[in-house]
Structure formats: C-alpha cells, structure tokens
Write a protein that holds these residues in place. Structure first.
Motif, PDB file in Angstrom:
ATOM      1  N   PRO A 172       1.467  -3.305  -1.271  1.00  0.00           N
ATOM      2  CA  PRO A 172       1.175  -3.693  -2.657  1.00  0.00           C
ATOM      3  C   PRO A 172       1.711  -2.662  -3.652  1.00  0.00           C
ATOM      4  O   PRO A 172       1.600  -1.445  -3.429  1.00  0.00           O
ATOM      5  CB  PRO A 172      -0.354  -3.766  -2.687  1.00  0.00           C
ATOM      6  CG  PRO A 172      -0.734  -4.102  -1.282  1.00  0.00           C
ATOM      7  CD  PRO A 172       0.254  -3.346  -0.431  1.00  0.00           C
ATOM      8  N   LEU A 173       2.278  -3.156  -4.722  1.00  0.00           N
ATOM      9  CA  LEU A 173       2.835  -2.287  -5.750  1.00  0.00           C
ATOM     10  C   LEU A 173       1.736  -1.738  -6.651  1.00  0.00           C
ATOM     11  O   LEU A 173       0.673  -2.342  -6.805  1.00  0.00           O
ATOM     12  CB  LEU A 173       3.855  -3.062  -6.587  1.00  0.00           C
ATOM     13  CG  LEU A 173       5.030  -3.672  -5.824  1.00  0.00           C
ATOM     14  CD1 LEU A 173       5.949  -4.431  -6.789  1.00  0.00           C
ATOM     15  CD2 LEU A 173       5.815  -2.614  -5.055  1.00  0.00           C
ATOM     16  N   VAL A 174       2.010  -0.578  -7.254  1.00  0.00           N
ATOM     17  CA  VAL A 174       1.076   0.037  -8.199  1.00  0.00           C
ATOM     18  C   VAL A 174       1.726   0.081  -9.570  1.00  0.00           C
ATOM     19  O   VAL A 174       2.953   0.027  -9.702  1.00  0.00           O
ATOM     20  CB  VAL A 174       0.676   1.462  -7.739  1.00  0.00           C
ATOM     21  CG1 VAL A 174      -0.063   1.406  -6.407  1.00  0.00           C
ATOM     22  CG2 VAL A 174       1.900   2.376  -7.630  1.00  0.00           C
ATOM     23  N   SER A 175       0.879   0.178 -10.596  1.00  0.00           N
ATOM     24  CA  SER A 175       1.375   0.190 -11.977  1.00  0.00           C
ATOM     25  C   SER A 175       2.285   1.376 -12.214  1.00  0.00           C
ATOM     26  O   SER A 175       2.033   2.486 -11.728  1.00  0.00           O
ATOM     27  CB  SER A 175       0.206   0.241 -12.961  1.00  0.00           C
ATOM     28  OG  SER A 175      -0.584  -0.919 -12.835  1.00  0.00           O
ATOM     29  N   GLY A 176       3.330   1.124 -12.996  1.00  0.00           N
ATOM     30  CA  GLY A 176       4.256   2.181 -13.362  1.00  0.00           C
ATOM     31  C   GLY A 176       3.880   2.798 -14.696  1.00  0.00           C
ATOM     32  O   GLY A 176       2.710   2.823 -15.082  1.00  0.00           O
ATOM     33  N   ASP A 177       4.897   3.264 -15.411  1.00  0.00           N
ATOM     34  CA  ASP A 177       4.634   3.980 -16.652  1.00  0.00           C
ATOM     35  C   ASP A 177       4.519   3.080 -17.867  1.00  0.00           C
ATOM     36  O   ASP A 177       4.364   3.563 -18.981  1.00  0.00           O
ATOM     37  CB  ASP A 177       5.708   5.053 -16.871  1.00  0.00           C
ATOM     38  CG  ASP A 177       7.119   4.508 -16.642  1.00  0.00           C
ATOM     39  OD1 ASP A 177       7.275   3.262 -16.641  1.00  0.00           O
ATOM     40  OD2 ASP A 177       8.043   5.322 -16.460  1.00  0.00           O
ATOM     41  N   ASP A 178       4.619   1.766 -17.684  1.00  0.00           N
ATOM     42  CA  ASP A 178       4.350   0.820 -18.767  1.00  0.00           C
ATOM     43  C   ASP A 178       3.824  -0.469 -18.140  1.00  0.00           C
ATOM     44  O   ASP A 178       3.925  -0.654 -16.924  1.00  0.00           O
ATOM     45  CB  ASP A 178       5.599   0.578 -19.626  1.00  0.00           C
ATOM     46  CG  ASP A 178       6.687  -0.155 -18.868  1.00  0.00           C
ATOM     47  OD1 ASP A 178       6.502  -1.352 -18.537  1.00  0.00           O
ATOM     48  OD2 ASP A 178       7.738   0.468 -18.595  1.00  0.00           O
ATOM     49  N   PRO A 179       3.247  -1.382 -18.937  1.00  0.00           N
ATOM     50  CA  PRO A 179       2.581  -2.562 -18.368  1.00  0.00           C
ATOM     51  C   PRO A 179       3.502  -3.519 -17.623  1.00  0.00           C
ATOM     52  O   PRO A 179       3.016  -4.386 -16.890  1.00  0.00           O
ATOM     53  CB  PRO A 179       1.987  -3.252 -19.608  1.00  0.00           C
ATOM     54  CG  PRO A 179       1.903  -2.200 -20.647  1.00  0.00           C
ATOM     55  CD  PRO A 179       3.048  -1.273 -20.379  1.00  0.00           C
TER      56      PRO A 179
END
Length: 203
Positions: A172-179
C-alpha cells in the motif's frame, strides 16, 4: 507426468490437446485446461484450478489452487489469481429458459473478466463479468467486484470499493508531500493521483 524442457503437466491434470501452453509452464494435480485456451510462458496452474475454453493468459501468471477462470477471461502478463477465486461469465445466470427447457450454449452469450498486467486477485474473491481490473491493482481476499477497478487501486468488501492505492510491489502506498502524491514505502517510487486515477511518476 509430462516433464519436458518446456512444459510440466502432471498425470492427473486434464489438458486439452487443443490448448496452447507456453514454455516453462506447470500444470498441477487435478487442474483442467480446456480447448483453445492459450497460456503464456512460465505460467503456474495450481491443483484443481479450471481454465475455460479460449481463455487467454499472458506470461508469468499464477493461478492458485481451485480457482475458476471461466471463458472468455483475458489475463495480462504477471497476473496473480488467488486460491478459490471465481471469474464469472454469465450476466443473468439460469439453468433453464423461461419456458422450462434447459439452457444450452446457444441460449446465452458468455461475457468475460479482463485483468491487466501485474494485478492480483485475493483468495476467495469473485469478479462478476463484465469487469476490468486495471494494471497492478489488488483485490482483497473475499471481495466481490461488480464494477471496473482502476490501475493501482486496492479494493475490498462486498461490493468491492477502493480503500487505498498500491504500487507495483504490491505494498500500500503512503501519502507524499502533497495531497495528490503517493509513495511506495518499499521502492520509493512516486505516483500521481488525478481525478480518481493513479499514474506512476516518470523521471
């Protein structure tokens, strides 16, 4: 057992002479591969699995034990089908017609499930045709898919709904530096979300 340099088929498997099996593929105990099925190279068909007439599979696919892949399913390269998965092919199933006569092959038209490259279908889930599972998507165990699944989506439940995104590693991917940015915690690959779809960031 047929065990040549190119294909391994155990004696208890039922493989039609009209099926095409790619080099390096293995077909295990009690599996059935029907007429005109086309399997790519290095595929694995597990115990008791069923591959219907004319099903097409790409290279490096894995179909686990007792999965049912009904025609006219189409699987891209590297597709994973978990144990006891069902890919259906009848939109309005009936054993008999309205007049009470038993249905024959001429009384209905099969519709298929399409699974694109790298996607994974979890154990005991059902994909209700006609649906398309996008590349690298993951269907959680026990889900019932009744509508198309976008690429990289993680879907779960009955009916299946998107609960997140996954990368090509399956994590599963996680949030990056913007939405709108997502990151794979294993590989560091970055993905961009736009209007409900995900694409891998190109360097």
């Amino acid at each position: 057992m047929t065990d040549s340099a190119s294909v391994r088929i155990v004696e208890s498997a039922d493989v039609s002479p009209a099926a095409a099996i790619g080099d390096g593929s293995s077909i295990w105990h009690l599996a059935q591969v029907r007429e005109d099925a086309r399997l790519g190279e290095n595929c694995i068909i597990g115990r008791g699995a069923y591959i219907g007439t004319g099903v097409v599979m790409g290279d490096n696919c894995k179909v686990q034990n007792y999965a049912l892949v009904y025609e006219p399913a189409r699987l891209g390269d590297g597709v994973f089908i978990g144990p006891a998965v069902v890919l259906t092919n009848d939109t309005y199933p009936r054993a008999i017609n309205a007049d009470g006569t038993i249905k024959s092959a001429h009384d209905w038209e099969p519709v298929g499930v399409t699974i694109e490259r790298g996607a994974a279908i979890g154990a005991r889930s059902t994909c209700v045709a006609p649906v398309t599972i996008g590349e690298w998507a993951t269907v959680a165990a026990g889900a019932v898919v009744v509508k198309n699944v976008p690429a990289y989506a993680l879907v779960a439940g009955v009916p299946a709904r998107r609960i997140g995104w996954v990368g090509e590693s399956g994590i599963p991917l996680v949030s990056g530096d913007d939405p709108h940015t997502w990151v794979c915690p294993r590989t560091g690959a970055r993905y961009i979300e736009t209007d409900g779809t995900l694409s891998k960031e190109t360097v």
